[in-house]
Design an enzyme around this catalytic site. Structure first.
Site, PDB file in Angstrom:
ATOM      1  N   GLU A   1      -0.312  -4.196  11.741  1.00 40.58           N
ATOM      2  CA  GLU A   1       0.481  -3.860  10.549  1.00 40.58           C
ATOM      3  C   GLU A   1       1.906  -4.374  10.738  1.00 40.58           C
ATOM      4  O   GLU A   1       2.549  -4.867   9.817  1.00 40.58           O
ATOM      5  CB  GLU A   1       0.489  -2.346  10.330  1.00 40.58           C
ATOM      6  CG  GLU A   1       1.205  -1.924   9.075  1.00 40.58           C
ATOM      7  CD  GLU A   1       1.268  -0.423   8.929  1.00 40.58           C
ATOM      8  OE1 GLU A   1       0.350   0.141   8.295  1.00 40.58           O
ATOM      9  OE2 GLU A   1       2.219   0.197   9.438  1.00 40.58           O
TER      10      GLU A   1
ATOM     11  N   HIS B   1       3.523  -5.074   3.958  1.00 40.65           N
ATOM     12  CA  HIS B   1       3.523  -5.592   5.332  1.00 40.65           C
ATOM     13  C   HIS B   1       2.993  -7.026   5.342  1.00 40.65           C
ATOM     14  O   HIS B   1       2.232  -7.413   4.455  1.00 40.65           O
ATOM     15  CB  HIS B   1       2.606  -4.750   6.231  1.00 40.65           C
ATOM     16  CG  HIS B   1       3.017  -3.318   6.339  1.00 40.65           C
ATOM     17  ND1 HIS B   1       4.084  -2.907   7.113  1.00 40.65           N
ATOM     18  CD2 HIS B   1       2.522  -2.189   5.777  1.00 40.65           C
ATOM     19  CE1 HIS B   1       4.213  -1.594   7.013  1.00 40.65           C
ATOM     20  NE2 HIS B   1       3.280  -1.124   6.205  1.00 40.65           N
TER      21      HIS B   1
ATOM     22  N   CYS C   1       5.618   6.646   3.982  1.00 38.29           N
ATOM     23  CA  CYS C   1       4.446   5.902   3.490  1.00 38.29           C
ATOM     24  C   CYS C   1       3.871   6.527   2.225  1.00 38.29           C
ATOM     25  O   CYS C   1       2.966   5.964   1.617  1.00 38.29           O
ATOM     26  CB  CYS C   1       3.361   5.839   4.557  1.00 38.29           C
ATOM     27  SG  CYS C   1       3.896   5.045   6.063  1.00 38.29           S
TER      28      CYS C   1
ATOM     29  N   ASP D   1      -4.980 -10.651   0.187  1.00 40.60           N
ATOM     30  CA  ASP D   1      -3.676 -11.313   0.293  1.00 40.60           C
ATOM     31  C   ASP D   1      -2.910 -11.221  -1.026  1.00 40.60           C
ATOM     32  O   ASP D   1      -3.449 -11.526  -2.095  1.00 40.60           O
ATOM     33  CB  ASP D   1      -3.859 -12.787   0.684  1.00 40.60           C
ATOM     34  CG  ASP D   1      -2.535 -13.466   0.996  1.00 40.60           C
ATOM     35  OD1 ASP D   1      -1.611 -12.780   1.497  1.00 40.60           O
ATOM     36  OD2 ASP D   1      -2.420 -14.675   0.741  1.00 40.60           O
ATOM     37  N   HIS D   2      -1.656 -10.768  -0.922  1.00 40.36           N
ATOM     38  CA  HIS D   2      -0.800 -10.587  -2.089  1.00 40.36           C
ATOM     39  C   HIS D   2      -1.424  -9.632  -3.105  1.00 40.36           C
ATOM     40  O   HIS D   2      -1.408  -9.867  -4.313  1.00 40.36           O
ATOM     41  CB  HIS D   2      -0.408 -11.929  -2.726  1.00 40.36           C
ATOM     42  CG  HIS D   2       0.614 -12.650  -1.896  1.00 40.36           C
ATOM     43  ND1 HIS D   2       0.304 -13.262  -0.701  1.00 40.36           N
ATOM     44  CD2 HIS D   2       1.958 -12.813  -2.061  1.00 40.36           C
ATOM     45  CE1 HIS D   2       1.397 -13.779  -0.186  1.00 40.36           C
ATOM     46  NE2 HIS D   2       2.414 -13.518  -0.965  1.00 40.36           N
TER      47      HIS D   2
ATOM     48  N   HIS E   1       4.748   0.006  -0.554  1.00 40.61           N
ATOM     49  CA  HIS E   1       5.613  -0.825   0.286  1.00 40.61           C
ATOM     50  C   HIS E   1       4.673  -1.844   0.931  1.00 40.61           C
ATOM     51  O   HIS E   1       3.447  -1.715   0.829  1.00 40.61           O
ATOM     52  CB  HIS E   1       6.330   0.024   1.344  1.00 40.61           C
ATOM     53  CG  HIS E   1       5.394   0.687   2.296  1.00 40.61           C
ATOM     54  ND1 HIS E   1       4.729   1.858   1.991  1.00 40.61           N
ATOM     55  CD2 HIS E   1       4.964   0.328   3.530  1.00 40.61           C
ATOM     56  CE1 HIS E   1       3.950   2.200   3.000  1.00 40.61           C
ATOM     57  NE2 HIS E   1       4.062   1.287   3.953  1.00 40.61           N
TER      58      HIS E   1
ATOM     59  N   HIS F   1       0.842  -1.194   0.000  1.00 47.21           N
ATOM     60  CA  HIS F   1       0.000   0.000   0.000  1.00 47.21           C
ATOM     61  C   HIS F   1       0.877   1.243   0.000  1.00 47.21           C
ATOM     62  O   HIS F   1       2.093   1.158   0.150  1.00 47.21           O
ATOM     63  CB  HIS F   1      -0.958   0.015   1.207  1.00 47.21           C
ATOM     64  CG  HIS F   1      -0.310   0.240   2.543  1.00 47.21           C
ATOM     65  ND1 HIS F   1      -1.018   0.476   3.699  1.00 47.21           N
ATOM     66  CD2 HIS F   1       0.999   0.264   2.930  1.00 47.21           C
ATOM     67  CE1 HIS F   1      -0.200   0.627   4.711  1.00 47.21           C
ATOM     68  NE2 HIS F   1       1.029   0.506   4.287  1.00 47.21           N
TER      69      HIS F   1
END
Lengths: 139, 136
Positions: free
Chosen positions: B124, B41, B33, B79-80, B39, B14
């Site tokens: 996070e 998490h 950010c 996810d991903h 980037h 994100h």
């Protein structure tokens, strides 16, 4: 919408649990190993929980830069690598993790203006933790 | 009343950017950010439900059902993924941890049978997490 945000920080400090109000025997009975005159130390983890409306413009309860800066300035730099018994905050109080948790709560409650403080949780070891939500906490 | 918590993990990327802000303001408010390339998490999701224990099954909720709902509604979507570009809620809303917690609550709240959603907690990182209880 209202959300709760929690952030964890690490600091290390030493202390000795000893009360001037007790005899040596009573201190030994009450505090056990923690009464060792030379003191001992912990890696404390302080977990701060704040609440507030999620700002529409930023998507945040509060900016972490503000919180991290405050915690570094007012809490971590004050307590990290110190002997708690030598500090003025604990001149009249035994530096138990209960009292340290209340002390940190009061610092954040008084000084941090960007969100409402819900709770301070302090881990003394991975087996022990303490929480304080202020005197009038409803939960 | 018994509370039951199930955990799941997902990895996503994100970035934080508000198109109403100037580039300088975006950088000042969001810092690192704000990198528009994104980037990532490893998010850890904890879903807590509450309810009475069913006297026949001994369950608050069928864990298989809860796991399936979490997979279908949350993990399959996030996810991903690049949250800003692939998840509908975040095409026009910044995918902060706060907003992700709210989005996951909204995805789950009407999908649970027998038990009631109590809390969505999303980590996070191990040092930063948000709780949402459905409060206005």
């Amino acid at each position: 919408m209202k959300a709760h945000l929690s952030r964890r920080y690490l600091f290390s400090a030493s202390h000795r649990l000893h009360s001037e109000a007790m005899s040596d025997v009573e201190n030994q009975t009450t505090y056990g190993k923690c009464n060792n005159p030379y003191g001992h130390g912990h890696n404390y983890i302080v977990e701060v929980t704040l609440s507030g409306q999620v700002d529409q413009q930023t998507g945040m309860v509060c900016n972490l830069v503000d919180l991290d800066g405050f915690m570094e300035r007012e809490v971590l730099s004050r307590f990290d690598h110190e002997n708690l018994n030598m500090m003025k905050e604990f001149a009249q109080k035994v530096p138990t993790t209960e009292n340290l948790c209340i002390q940190i709560y009061e610092i954040v409650h008084r000084g941090f203006q960007h969100a409402h403080l819900e709770r301070v949780r302090l881990e003394e070891t991975m087996m022990n933790s303490f929480e304080y939500s202020g005197d009038n906490a409803s939960r | 009343m018994v509370y039951l918590t199930r955990k799941a993990e997902f990895a996503a990327s994100h970035y934080y950017h508000n198109p109403d802000f100037s580039p300088e303001e975006n950088r000042r408010v969001f810092g690192k950010c704000n990198n528009l390339n994104g980037h990532g998490h490893n998010y850890v999701l904890e879903v807590t439900v509450k309810g009475e224990v069913d006297p026949r099954s001994g369950f608050v909720i069928d864990l298989k059902q809860l796991k399936d709902v979490m997979h279908r509604e949350v993990l399959d979507a996030m996810d991903h993924r690049f949250l800003n570009k692939e998840v509908p809620e975040f095409l026009h809303q910044i995918p902060t941890t706060e907003n992700i917690a709210i989005a996951i609550w909204q995805r789950l709240v009407s999908k649970l049978q027998t038990a009631k959603l109590h809390r969505v907690r999303i980590y996070e990182t191990p040092d930063l997490f948000v709780d949402f209880y459905g409060e206005a």
